[in-house]
Design a protein around this motif. Sequence first.
Motif, PDB file in Angstrom:
ATOM      1  N   CYS A 214      -4.386  -0.001  -1.865  1.00 59.29           N
ATOM      2  CA  CYS A 214      -3.192   0.789  -2.168  1.00 59.29           C
ATOM      3  C   CYS A 214      -3.532   2.235  -2.503  1.00 59.29           C
ATOM      4  N   LEU A 215      -4.617   2.442  -3.252  1.00 59.42           N
ATOM      5  CA  LEU A 215      -4.908   3.772  -3.769  1.00 59.42           C
ATOM      6  C   LEU A 215      -5.931   4.571  -2.954  1.00 59.42           C
TER       7      LEU A 215
ATOM      8  N   GLY B 290       4.501   3.608  -3.255  1.00 62.84           N
ATOM      9  CA  GLY B 290       4.843   4.875  -3.895  1.00 62.84           C
ATOM     10  C   GLY B 290       5.849   5.704  -3.125  1.00 62.84           C
TER      11      GLY B 290
ATOM     12  N   ALA C  33       2.254   5.688  -6.730  1.00 64.42           N
ATOM     13  CA  ALA C  33       1.733   4.342  -6.505  1.00 64.42           C
ATOM     14  C   ALA C  33       0.831   3.904  -7.651  1.00 64.42           C
ATOM     15  N   LYS C  34       0.017   4.824  -8.123  1.00 62.84           N
ATOM     16  CA  LYS C  34      -0.888   4.473  -9.228  1.00 62.84           C
ATOM     17  C   LYS C  34      -0.098   4.048 -10.455  1.00 62.84           C
TER      18      LYS C  34
ATOM     19  N   HIS D  73       0.801  -1.228   0.000  1.00 62.94           N
ATOM     20  CA  HIS D  73       0.000   0.000   0.000  1.00 62.94           C
ATOM     21  C   HIS D  73       0.839   1.287   0.000  1.00 62.94           C
TER      22      HIS D  73
ATOM     23  N   GLN E 177       1.058   8.734  -3.574  1.00 63.37           N
ATOM     24  CA  GLN E 177      -0.110   8.048  -4.093  1.00 63.37           C
ATOM     25  C   GLN E 177      -0.206   8.161  -5.613  1.00 63.37           C
ATOM     26  N   VAL E 178       0.276   9.249  -6.148  1.00 57.72           N
ATOM     27  CA  VAL E 178       0.346   9.386  -7.602  1.00 57.72           C
ATOM     28  C   VAL E 178       1.370   8.406  -8.161  1.00 57.72           C
TER      29      VAL E 178
ATOM     30  N   GLU F 290      -7.978   8.471   1.214  1.00 58.92           N
ATOM     31  CA  GLU F 290      -9.209   9.143   0.836  1.00 58.92           C
ATOM     32  C   GLU F 290     -10.055   9.414   2.086  1.00 58.92           C
TER      33      GLU F 290
ATOM     34  N   ASN G 126       0.031  -0.086 -11.802  1.00 54.53           N
ATOM     35  CA  ASN G 126      -0.451  -0.377 -13.152  1.00 54.53           C
ATOM     36  C   ASN G 126       0.459  -1.361 -13.866  1.00 54.53           C
TER      37      ASN G 126
ATOM     38  N   ARG H 119      -5.732  -3.334  -5.189  1.00 52.04           N
ATOM     39  CA  ARG H 119      -5.520  -2.047  -5.856  1.00 52.04           C
ATOM     40  C   ARG H 119      -6.195  -0.920  -5.060  1.00 52.04           C
ATOM     41  N   ASP H 120      -7.431  -1.178  -4.606  1.00 53.81           N
ATOM     42  CA  ASP H 120      -8.161  -0.153  -3.853  1.00 53.81           C
ATOM     43  C   ASP H 120      -7.489   0.155  -2.519  1.00 53.81           C
TER      44      ASP H 120
END
Length: 400
Positions: A247-248, A199, A229-230, A196, A226-227, A252, A234, A244-245
């Motif tokens: 991690c990203l 990044g 990480a995305k 998680h 977090q950017v 939020e 990928n 994936r959720d």
Amino acid sequence: MQFDPEDSIKISIDTLTVGMFVTAIEDSKRVNLASAGRVPSEKALNQLIKKGVKYAWVDKKLSAAGSVFKPVELTEPALPEEAATPLKRKTVSRFSQQKKATKIIREAKGIASKILTQTFEGKTIHVSELDDLAEDMIESILLDSDALHCVSALRNKDEYLLEHSVNVATLLVTFGKHLGLAKETLKQLAIGGIIHDVGKIKVDDKVLHKPARLTPEEFEHMKLHQVYAKDIINTVTGLGDVSRDVCLMHHEKLDGNGYPAGLTADQIPLHGRMSCIVDIYDALTADRCYKQGMSPAEAFKILLSLTPNHLDRELVYKFINCIGIFPVGALVELSDGRVGIVWTSNPSQPLRPEIKCFYSRKYHRFVDVNFVDMKNAQLTINKAISPSQLEVDPKPFYDV
């Protein structure tokens, strides 16, 4: 009639007289809390002697007028101990579980480190490398999570990023089990927890390890993890949607003021909301280069203060119920001054776990290790404490 054990003095049994107010009796350097009260007669006094009592603890203020006290020198004070909670030998089962848990945590840190290195070097991450670890973690938690949580409670601020990733994975699986999620979902939660914070490998080290509060500019740079990480995930082969959720979405907020996507409540699924809670809790209770970790109780207060705008209130309460008011691996202080590790949980009575005591704040010394089952003890837990609040190092006592 009230008495304070701190006001008691230790005297030899042959100097105890009728009318003295006894608070405890001692034999072979073990103190048992007595039924507090004045010695009523010579007969009662002789009964104590016949039982082999060597010393008595008496309260001068509550003793009869004219009593003559001859205190003995307290070169090595004994510790008051609940007669109803004798030393309990731990089973081979817990030993083997904790040994396995230590192996899982060590391997998890190794894999987390490997993933960070691969990411830094631009290599592809394969989820298959995490499969066996996730399976072992789930098996350990499904069978008995106490050993794993006890091992993961050991902290080293110099390994924060690795420990945080492993602890988030462990807590997510435990939380998922508590919520009755499917085993495949638990596996994806474990994998998501491990990766998680991947990044952060691209965040400037001066910001990542800064031993002080970040400036607004530095915080904006930190949020970029977090950017990053995305972009990284990928390229991960075989990564599931839940992983994936996790991690990203773990930064939020329900009100849409989180990052990186500014998702709102109806856009954040259950596992995303879970990851927000777990990530904050573990960060609050960990020692960092710029702060000392807080106790679970203090962390719970902060989690609740972040509801309902940032965190899901119902889920926060479920998380607290899941790991317990006094989580396994946490440090607590008992009403008799002893300090111990929460060793075994008690889901039916969460305020009464089993405590592994090893130190006395009353006598300022280490004591013989004793397991106190709070279900049967007359003692209470005074408070949870963080390792940084304790004047001695508790780490050696986390071993079985």
